[in-house]
Design a protein around this motif. Structure first.
Motif, PDB file in Angstrom:
ATOM      1  N   TYR A 109       0.711  -1.240  -0.005  1.00 56.55           N
ATOM      2  CA  TYR A 109      -0.056  -0.004  -0.082  1.00 56.55           C
ATOM      3  C   TYR A 109       0.961   1.243  -0.048  1.00 56.55           C
ATOM      4  N   ARG A 110       1.929   1.380   0.876  1.00 58.85           N
ATOM      5  CA  ARG A 110       2.700   2.211   1.190  1.00 58.85           C
ATOM      6  C   ARG A 110       3.793   2.862   0.001  1.00 58.85           C
ATOM      7  N   GLY A 111       4.077   1.636  -0.827  1.00 60.69           N
ATOM      8  CA  GLY A 111       5.227   1.856  -1.847  1.00 60.69           C
ATOM      9  C   GLY A 111       6.400   2.153  -1.439  1.00 60.69           C
ATOM     10  N   SER A 112       7.080   3.419  -1.843  1.00 55.59           N
ATOM     11  CA  SER A 112       8.141   3.881  -1.148  1.00 55.59           C
ATOM     12  C   SER A 112       8.449   4.341   0.161  1.00 55.59           C
ATOM     13  N   GLN A 113       7.219   4.882   0.612  1.00 58.41           N
ATOM     14  CA  GLN A 113       7.453   5.484   1.868  1.00 58.41           C
ATOM     15  C   GLN A 113       7.167   4.152   3.068  1.00 58.41           C
ATOM     16  N   GLN A 114       8.345   3.648   3.423  1.00 59.03           N
ATOM     17  CA  GLN A 114       8.319   2.237   4.193  1.00 59.03           C
ATOM     18  C   GLN A 114       8.301   2.764   5.867  1.00 59.03           C
ATOM     19  N   ASP A 115       8.826   4.028   5.986  1.00 60.58           N
ATOM     20  CA  ASP A 115       9.045   4.112   7.726  1.00 60.58           C
ATOM     21  C   ASP A 115       8.025   5.206   7.956  1.00 60.58           C
ATOM     22  N   ILE A 116       7.848   5.218   9.489  1.00 56.29           N
ATOM     23  CA  ILE A 116       6.938   5.934   9.958  1.00 56.29           C
ATOM     24  C   ILE A 116       7.856   7.344  10.522  1.00 56.29           C
ATOM     25  N   ARG A 117       7.506   8.597  10.343  1.00 54.89           N
ATOM     26  CA  ARG A 117       8.485   9.773  10.713  1.00 54.89           C
ATOM     27  C   ARG A 117       7.394  10.487  11.461  1.00 54.89           C
ATOM     28  N   LEU A 118       8.012  11.012  12.830  1.00 53.06           N
ATOM     29  CA  LEU A 118       7.331  12.007  13.476  1.00 53.06           C
ATOM     30  C   LEU A 118       7.484  13.332  12.824  1.00 53.06           C
ATOM     31  N   GLU A 155      10.588  14.970  13.395  1.00 53.27           N
ATOM     32  CA  GLU A 155      11.820  14.503  12.650  1.00 53.27           C
ATOM     33  C   GLU A 155      11.819  14.983  11.114  1.00 53.27           C
ATOM     34  N   THR A 156      10.892  15.474  10.593  1.00 55.57           N
ATOM     35  CA  THR A 156      10.688  15.814   9.290  1.00 55.57           C
ATOM     36  C   THR A 156      11.655  17.313   9.300  1.00 55.57           C
ATOM     37  N   ALA A 157      12.062  17.490   8.186  1.00 57.88           N
ATOM     38  CA  ALA A 157      12.719  18.842   7.948  1.00 57.88           C
ATOM     39  C   ALA A 157      11.917  19.844   7.158  1.00 57.88           C
ATOM     40  N   GLY A 158      10.719  19.447   6.802  1.00 53.65           N
ATOM     41  CA  GLY A 158       9.738  20.350   6.191  1.00 53.65           C
ATOM     42  C   GLY A 158      10.058  19.961   4.584  1.00 53.65           C
TER      43      GLY A 158
END
Length: 143
Positions: free
Chosen positions: A36-45, A48-51
């Motif tokens: 379902y997610r394809g390339s997005q395999q991890d969960i990020r808070l 943790e994202t830099a925008g």
């Protein structure tokens, strides 16, 4: 009483046999979540994202210091005057955007002027003063 007990036992046996006659449910095939997610395999808070912008380039997000939490508008006006005297640039935040109470947003360039000692002095001077660090533009990315 004995007949009533025997009747209940017979009814329970009949009920059990009746449910066993139904076709058993077959196991449902479960598709792996990775499909379902394809390339997005991890969960990020969010912290943790830099925008990330829509084009894949990373845009750093500014964090601002927010002071306030007062229920009265005159208290926030006195705090803003005190910050101007300390040469700290502060902007009033709309009450709906800040949640409960009145808040002032301190720009990132004014945060070094407000250290722990200055925040403690301000909280002694203004009862109920709260401070928190959040993203300047809010949680939702600008489109």
């Amino acid at each position: 009483m004995r007949w009533l007990f025997l009747l209940l036992v017979v009814l329970n046996v009949f009920y059990y046999v009746w449910h066993q006659q139904e076709a058993p449910l077959r196991a449902k095939d479960v598709t792996p979540l990775s499909l379902y997610r394809g390339s997005q395999q991890d969960i990020r808070l969010l912290s943790e994202t830099a925008g990330e912008s829509g084009r894949g380039q990373v845009v750093p997000r500014q964090q601002c210091l927010f002071l306030g939490g007062f229920s009265e508008e005159d208290s926030i006006a006195r705090l803003q005057q005190r910050l101007v005297a300390m040469k700290v640039n502060a902007q009033s935040v709309p009450k709906a955007a800040a949640g409960s109470g009145y808040w002032l947003a301190i720009a990132p360039d004014g945060q070094p002027l407000l250290g722990d000692q200055q925040l403690q002095n301000l909280s002694k001077e203004f009862n109920g003063l709260k401070h928190k660090i959040m993203l300047c533009e809010g949680v939702a990315p600008a489109q």
